[in-house]
Design a protein around this motif. Structure first.
Motif, PDB file in Angstrom:
ATOM      1  N   THR A   6       0.855  -1.182   0.000  1.00 35.05           N
ATOM      2  CA  THR A   6       0.000   0.000   0.000  1.00 35.05           C
ATOM      3  C   THR A   6       0.888   1.228   0.000  1.00 35.05           C
ATOM      4  O   THR A   6       1.795   1.340   0.832  1.00 35.05           O
ATOM      5  N   ILE A   7       0.638   2.127  -0.957  1.00 31.80           N
ATOM      6  CA  ILE A   7       1.444   3.346  -1.052  1.00 31.80           C
ATOM      7  C   ILE A   7       0.533   4.566  -1.116  1.00 31.80           C
ATOM      8  O   ILE A   7      -0.614   4.483  -1.550  1.00 31.80           O
ATOM      9  N   LEU A   8       1.078   5.682  -0.676  1.00 28.49           N
ATOM     10  CA  LEU A   8       0.425   6.981  -0.785  1.00 28.49           C
ATOM     11  C   LEU A   8       1.136   7.739  -1.898  1.00 28.49           C
ATOM     12  O   LEU A   8       2.365   7.889  -1.856  1.00 28.49           O
ATOM     13  N   VAL A   9       0.388   8.172  -2.901  1.00 25.44           N
ATOM     14  CA  VAL A   9       0.939   8.935  -4.016  1.00 25.44           C
ATOM     15  C   VAL A   9       0.422  10.361  -3.904  1.00 25.44           C
ATOM     16  O   VAL A   9      -0.792  10.579  -3.890  1.00 25.44           O
ATOM     17  N   THR A  10       1.334  11.333  -3.805  1.00 24.11           N
ATOM     18  CA  THR A  10       0.965  12.740  -3.742  1.00 24.11           C
ATOM     19  C   THR A  10       1.415  13.402  -5.030  1.00 24.11           C
ATOM     20  O   THR A  10       2.598  13.321  -5.395  1.00 24.11           O
ATOM     21  N   LEU A  11       0.475  14.014  -5.728  1.00 28.58           N
ATOM     22  CA  LEU A  11       0.743  14.650  -7.017  1.00 28.58           C
ATOM     23  C   LEU A  11       0.733  16.159  -6.868  1.00 28.58           C
ATOM     24  O   LEU A  11      -0.314  16.742  -6.550  1.00 28.58           O
ATOM     25  N   PRO A  12       1.860  16.817  -7.099  1.00 29.55           N
ATOM     26  CA  PRO A  12       1.878  18.278  -7.065  1.00 29.55           C
ATOM     27  C   PRO A  12       0.950  18.843  -8.146  1.00 29.55           C
ATOM     28  O   PRO A  12       0.580  18.125  -9.089  1.00 29.55           O
ATOM     29  N   PRO A  13       0.596  20.108  -8.047  1.00 28.56           N
ATOM     30  CA  PRO A  13      -0.235  20.707  -9.095  1.00 28.56           C
ATOM     31  C   PRO A  13       0.361  20.437 -10.478  1.00 28.56           C
ATOM     32  O   PRO A  13       1.571  20.512 -10.675  1.00 28.56           O
ATOM     33  N   ASN A  14      -0.509  20.069 -11.416  1.00 31.58           N
ATOM     34  CA  ASN A  14      -0.141  19.855 -12.817  1.00 31.58           C
ATOM     35  C   ASN A  14       0.767  18.646 -13.058  1.00 31.58           C
ATOM     36  O   ASN A  14       1.297  18.479 -14.154  1.00 31.58           O
ATOM     37  N   SER A  15       0.960  17.785 -12.067  1.00 32.92           N
ATOM     38  CA  SER A  15       1.822  16.618 -12.247  1.00 32.92           C
ATOM     39  C   SER A  15       1.186  15.639 -13.228  1.00 32.92           C
ATOM     40  O   SER A  15       0.010  15.298 -13.094  1.00 32.92           O
ATOM     41  N   PRO A  16       1.957  15.147 -14.201  1.00 33.07           N
ATOM     42  CA  PRO A  16       1.418  14.166 -15.138  1.00 33.07           C
ATOM     43  C   PRO A  16       1.312  12.768 -14.528  1.00 33.07           C
ATOM     44  O   PRO A  16       0.748  11.863 -15.142  1.00 33.07           O
ATOM     45  N   GLY A  17       1.873  12.553 -13.349  1.00 36.83           N
ATOM     46  CA  GLY A  17       1.872  11.234 -12.737  1.00 36.83           C
ATOM     47  C   GLY A  17       2.936  10.354 -13.364  1.00 36.83           C
ATOM     48  O   GLY A  17       3.869  10.835 -14.018  1.00 36.83           O
ATOM     49  N   ALA A  18       2.789   9.054 -13.188  1.00 37.15           N
ATOM     50  CA  ALA A  18       3.765   8.101 -13.722  1.00 37.15           C
ATOM     51  C   ALA A  18       3.618   8.010 -15.243  1.00 37.15           C
ATOM     52  O   ALA A  18       2.525   8.200 -15.776  1.00 37.15           O
ATOM     53  N   HIS A  35      -5.454  16.003 -11.953  1.00 37.63           N
ATOM     54  CA  HIS A  35      -6.456  16.653 -12.797  1.00 37.63           C
ATOM     55  C   HIS A  35      -6.381  18.177 -12.676  1.00 37.63           C
ATOM     56  O   HIS A  35      -6.843  18.888 -13.562  1.00 37.63           O
ATOM     57  N   PHE A  36      -5.783  18.651 -11.592  1.00 36.40           N
ATOM     58  CA  PHE A  36      -5.750  20.088 -11.325  1.00 36.40           C
ATOM     59  C   PHE A  36      -4.373  20.695 -11.568  1.00 36.40           C
ATOM     60  O   PHE A  36      -3.359  20.111 -11.190  1.00 36.40           O
ATOM     61  N   ALA A  37      -4.361  21.876 -12.161  1.00 36.31           N
ATOM     62  CA  ALA A  37      -3.113  22.595 -12.414  1.00 36.31           C
ATOM     63  C   ALA A  37      -2.721  23.474 -11.230  1.00 36.31           C
ATOM     64  O   ALA A  37      -1.580  23.942 -11.162  1.00 36.31           O
ATOM     65  N   ASP A  38      -3.646  23.685 -10.291  1.00 34.57           N
ATOM     66  CA  ASP A  38      -3.374  24.648  -9.224  1.00 34.57           C
ATOM     67  C   ASP A  38      -3.542  24.100  -7.806  1.00 34.57           C
ATOM     68  O   ASP A  38      -3.526  24.857  -6.843  1.00 34.57           O
ATOM     69  N   GLY A  89      -7.348   1.413  -5.576  1.00 32.04           N
ATOM     70  CA  GLY A  89      -6.988   2.706  -5.026  1.00 32.04           C
ATOM     71  C   GLY A  89      -8.179   3.557  -4.626  1.00 32.04           C
ATOM     72  O   GLY A  89      -9.324   3.289  -5.001  1.00 32.04           O
ATOM     73  N   TYR A  90      -7.864   4.617  -3.891  1.00 27.86           N
ATOM     74  CA  TYR A  90      -8.862   5.539  -3.355  1.00 27.86           C
ATOM     75  C   TYR A  90      -8.256   6.940  -3.351  1.00 27.86           C
ATOM     76  O   TYR A  90      -7.171   7.153  -2.793  1.00 27.86           O
ATOM     77  N   VAL A  91      -8.933   7.880  -3.986  1.00 29.61           N
ATOM     78  CA  VAL A  91      -8.451   9.264  -4.034  1.00 29.61           C
ATOM     79  C   VAL A  91      -8.845   9.953  -2.733  1.00 29.61           C
ATOM     80  O   VAL A  91     -10.024   9.980  -2.370  1.00 29.61           O
ATOM     81  N   ILE A  92      -7.851  10.476  -2.033  1.00 30.72           N
ATOM     82  CA  ILE A  92      -8.121  11.121  -0.739  1.00 30.72           C
ATOM     83  C   ILE A  92      -8.128  12.638  -0.812  1.00 30.72           C
ATOM     84  O   ILE A  92      -8.634  13.297   0.093  1.00 30.72           O
ATOM     85  N   LYS A  93      -7.598  13.185  -1.920  1.00 31.30           N
ATOM     86  CA  LYS A  93      -7.518  14.644  -2.047  1.00 31.30           C
ATOM     87  C   LYS A  93      -7.482  15.009  -3.524  1.00 31.30           C
ATOM     88  O   LYS A  93      -6.759  14.381  -4.300  1.00 31.30           O
ATOM     89  N   GLY A  94      -8.251  16.010  -3.923  1.00 30.71           N
ATOM     90  CA  GLY A  94      -8.210  16.493  -5.302  1.00 30.71           C
ATOM     91  C   GLY A  94      -8.887  15.534  -6.265  1.00 30.71           C
ATOM     92  O   GLY A  94      -9.939  14.964  -5.982  1.00 30.71           O
ATOM     93  N   ALA A  95      -8.251  15.328  -7.414  1.00 32.94           N
ATOM     94  CA  ALA A  95      -8.789  14.453  -8.455  1.00 32.94           C
ATOM     95  C   ALA A  95      -7.643  14.025  -9.368  1.00 32.94           C
ATOM     96  O   ALA A  95      -6.667  14.761  -9.538  1.00 32.94           O
ATOM     97  N   ILE A  96      -7.794  12.831  -9.951  1.00 35.79           N
ATOM     98  CA  ILE A  96      -6.771  12.342 -10.874  1.00 35.79           C
ATOM     99  C   ILE A  96      -7.418  11.972 -12.208  1.00 35.79           C
ATOM    100  O   ILE A  96      -8.587  11.606 -12.268  1.00 35.79           O
TER     101      ILE A  96
END
Length: 144
Positions: free
Chosen positions: A41-53, A104-107, A64-71
């Motif tokens: 189990t890992i926690l992935v934190t995406l900075p604003p505008n991150s394209p991810g892996a 999903h978010f740039a900001d 998985g489960y999104v805990i903050k924002g949107a992907i």
């Protein structure tokens, strides 16, 4: 097996209200974990505008489960969809390419928790080479 996932958990030894359980997602017929799999189990934190892996695959299923924002979430053969905080996702692993899991978010920051079942001796994620992406281009869902 019952598909009723409602639970009532009275605890006569404790005072106060019982816990509230909400089923976020179920996956009927989900593929089994590889024999001898390691659950991770890992926690992935995406900075604003991150394209991810980059496009990749996993050796076993991932939930998985999104805990903050949107992907932005895209698996081979499926259109891109937005998974928002409080929503779940899954992927079967194996030969299926996971094209994107970016913010999903740039900001604003987004984050998700994912549990993966990795085949023994395999990395949790294997990047797909550009040549393979090109060879499988017809398997990707049309993009808007």
């Amino acid at each position: 097996m019952s598909t009723d996932h409602n639970h009532h958990l009275d605890n006569p030894d404790k005072s106060g209200p019982p816990p509230k359980l909400d089923v976020v997602a179920t996956v009927p017929g989900a593929p089994p974990a590889p024999a001898g799999a390691e659950a991770m189990t890992i926690l992935v934190t995406l900075p604003p505008n991150s394209p991810g892996a980059p496009p990749h695959r996993h050796s076993g299923p991932a939930f998985g489960y999104v805990i903050k924002g949107a992907i932005d979430f895209e698996l081979e053969g499926d259109p891109v969809r937005v998974v928002r905080a409080g929503e779940a996702f899954w992927e079967p692993g194996g030969d299926v390419i996971h094209y994107q899991d970016g913010n999903h978010f740039a900001d604003e920051e987004s984050a998700f928790v994912v549990t993966m079942f990795c085949a023994p001796g395999q990395p949790m994620l294997t990047v797909v080479e550009p040549e393979e992406l090109e060879a499988r281009r017809d398997r990707r869902a049309p993009r808007a």
